[in-house]
Design a protein around this motif. Structure first.
Motif, short mmCIF file in Angstrom:
data_model
loop_
_atom_site.label_atom_id
_atom_site.label_comp_id
_atom_site.label_asym_id
_atom_site.label_seq_id
_atom_site.Cartn_x
_atom_site.Cartn_y
_atom_site.Cartn_z
N LEU A 152 0.80 -1.22 0.00
CA LEU A 152 0.00 0.00 0.00
C LEU A 152 0.84 1.28 0.00
O LEU A 152 0.48 2.25 -0.66
N TYR A 153 1.95 1.28 0.76
CA TYR A 153 2.60 2.55 1.04
C TYR A 153 4.08 2.66 0.70
O TYR A 153 4.66 3.72 0.83
N GLU A 154 4.73 1.58 0.32
CA GLU A 154 6.17 1.64 0.07
C GLU A 154 6.46 1.70 -1.42
O GLU A 154 5.60 1.44 -2.25
N GLU A 155 7.67 2.00 -1.76
CA GLU A 155 8.16 2.00 -3.14
C GLU A 155 8.84 0.67 -3.39
O GLU A 155 9.38 0.09 -2.46
N PRO A 156 8.91 0.15 -4.56
CA PRO A 156 8.28 0.64 -5.78
C PRO A 156 6.76 0.44 -5.70
O PRO A 156 6.27 -0.37 -4.92
N VAL A 157 6.04 1.17 -6.53
CA VAL A 157 4.59 1.12 -6.52
C VAL A 157 4.12 -0.28 -6.93
O VAL A 157 4.55 -0.82 -7.93
N ARG A 158 3.30 -0.84 -6.06
CA ARG A 158 2.67 -2.13 -6.34
C ARG A 158 1.19 -2.00 -5.99
O ARG A 158 0.78 -1.06 -5.34
N TYR A 159 0.42 -2.98 -6.38
CA TYR A 159 -1.02 -2.93 -6.17
C TYR A 159 -1.50 -4.24 -5.56
O TYR A 159 -0.92 -5.29 -5.78
N LEU A 160 -2.61 -4.15 -4.80
CA LEU A 160 -3.18 -5.35 -4.20
C LEU A 160 -3.94 -6.18 -5.23
O LEU A 160 -4.18 -7.36 -5.00
N SER A 161 -4.34 -5.55 -6.31
CA SER A 161 -5.08 -6.28 -7.35
C SER A 161 -5.06 -5.46 -8.63
O SER A 161 -4.62 -4.31 -8.65
N ASN A 162 -5.57 -6.05 -9.68
CA ASN A 162 -5.68 -5.33 -10.95
C ASN A 162 -6.67 -4.17 -10.85
O ASN A 162 -6.54 -3.19 -11.57
N LEU A 163 -7.65 -4.26 -9.95
CA LEU A 163 -8.59 -3.16 -9.76
C LEU A 163 -7.86 -1.92 -9.26
O LEU A 163 -8.05 -0.82 -9.78
N GLU A 164 -7.00 -2.09 -8.27
CA GLU A 164 -6.23 -0.95 -7.76
C GLU A 164 -5.30 -0.40 -8.83
O GLU A 164 -5.17 0.81 -8.98
N ALA A 165 -4.68 -1.28 -9.61
CA ALA A 165 -3.81 -0.84 -10.70
C ALA A 165 -4.62 -0.04 -11.73
O ALA A 165 -4.19 1.01 -12.20
N PHE A 166 -5.80 -0.53 -12.05
CA PHE A 166 -6.69 0.16 -13.00
C PHE A 166 -7.03 1.56 -12.49
O PHE A 166 -6.98 2.53 -13.23
N LEU A 167 -7.37 1.66 -11.20
CA LEU A 167 -7.72 2.95 -10.61
C LEU A 167 -6.53 3.91 -10.57
O LEU A 167 -6.71 5.12 -10.55
N ALA A 168 -5.32 3.36 -10.56
CA ALA A 168 -4.11 4.18 -10.56
C ALA A 168 -3.76 4.64 -11.97
O ALA A 168 -2.79 5.38 -12.16
N GLY A 169 -4.53 4.20 -12.96
CA GLY A 169 -4.29 4.63 -14.34
C GLY A 169 -3.43 3.68 -15.14
O GLY A 169 -3.10 3.96 -16.29
N VAL A 170 -3.09 2.53 -14.56
CA VAL A 170 -2.32 1.53 -15.28
C VAL A 170 -3.26 0.83 -16.27
O VAL A 170 -4.36 0.44 -15.89
#
Length: 187
Positions: A134-152
């Motif tokens: 959730l909070y550290e680098e590098p940016v990772r996501y808990l799911s594809n939904l979170e990645a989608f919401l991040a603009g990936v």
């Protein structure tokens, strides 16, 4: 010469594929595994007077996990109804999901205070892993939904599959938490 050209094309294709794939750290499978271990070993190391307090923490964890699952489902359904294109960024909804998962982390810590050392270590490791995603680098996501919401750019097929699998695991996790509550309530 042709051999080298073919190798370069294959290599560059693999690099592009790796760059376009979001860094998703599938956490619901790990949560479900932890809850299965908790269900199996919940009686180890918990005193009778602490069982009621643990049951209260389990209830709060269930509520927060259900809140996260409901928010995911609502967002996912909304994305498909609105036919939003991949690559669209929605920071508010992403922050909402992060906040819901942060509440889950807090309640998981409360439950970990009552379990045997082996389960406590496993739960702490899970908590740390979720926090880092959730909070550290590098940016990772808990799911594809979170990645989608991040603009990936995530395909709708991956989003649908992801939603179905996560929802199923989260439902099973909530059911296991209820089973654990019943188990410690009997003793």
């Amino acid at each position: 010469m042709r051999y080298i050209l073919v190798l370069l094309l294959v290599f560059s294709n693999q690099v592009l594929k790796a760059q376009s794939t979001p860094a998703v750290n599938e956490i619901t499978a790990k949560m479900l595994t932890y809850f299965k271990h908790l269900n199996t070993d919940v009686d180890k190391g918990i005193s009778a007077e602490k069982k009621a307090e643990m049951s209260g923490h389990l209830d709060l964890l269930k509520q927060d996990l259900n809140g996260y699952m409901t928010a995911r489902k609502k967002l996912s359904d909304s994305l498909f109804r609105s036919n939003i294109t991949p690559g669209s960024k929605n920071s508010d909804e992403l922050d909402l999901l992060k906040g819901k998962m942060s509440q889950v982390i807090q309640q998981l810590r409360g439950v970990n205070d009552f379990v045997c050392p082996g389960l406590q270590t496993e739960g702490d490791k899970l908590n740390e892993e979720i926090y880092n995603v959730l909070y550290e680098e590098p940016v990772r996501y808990l799911s594809n939904l979170e990645a989608f919401l991040a603009g990936v750019p995530v395909t709708k097929k991956d989003l649908a599959l992801d939603g179905s699998i996560h929802y199923q695991r989260l439902e099973e996790s909530i059911k296991l938490l209820s089973d654990i509550q019943r188990k410690i309530g009997k003793k």
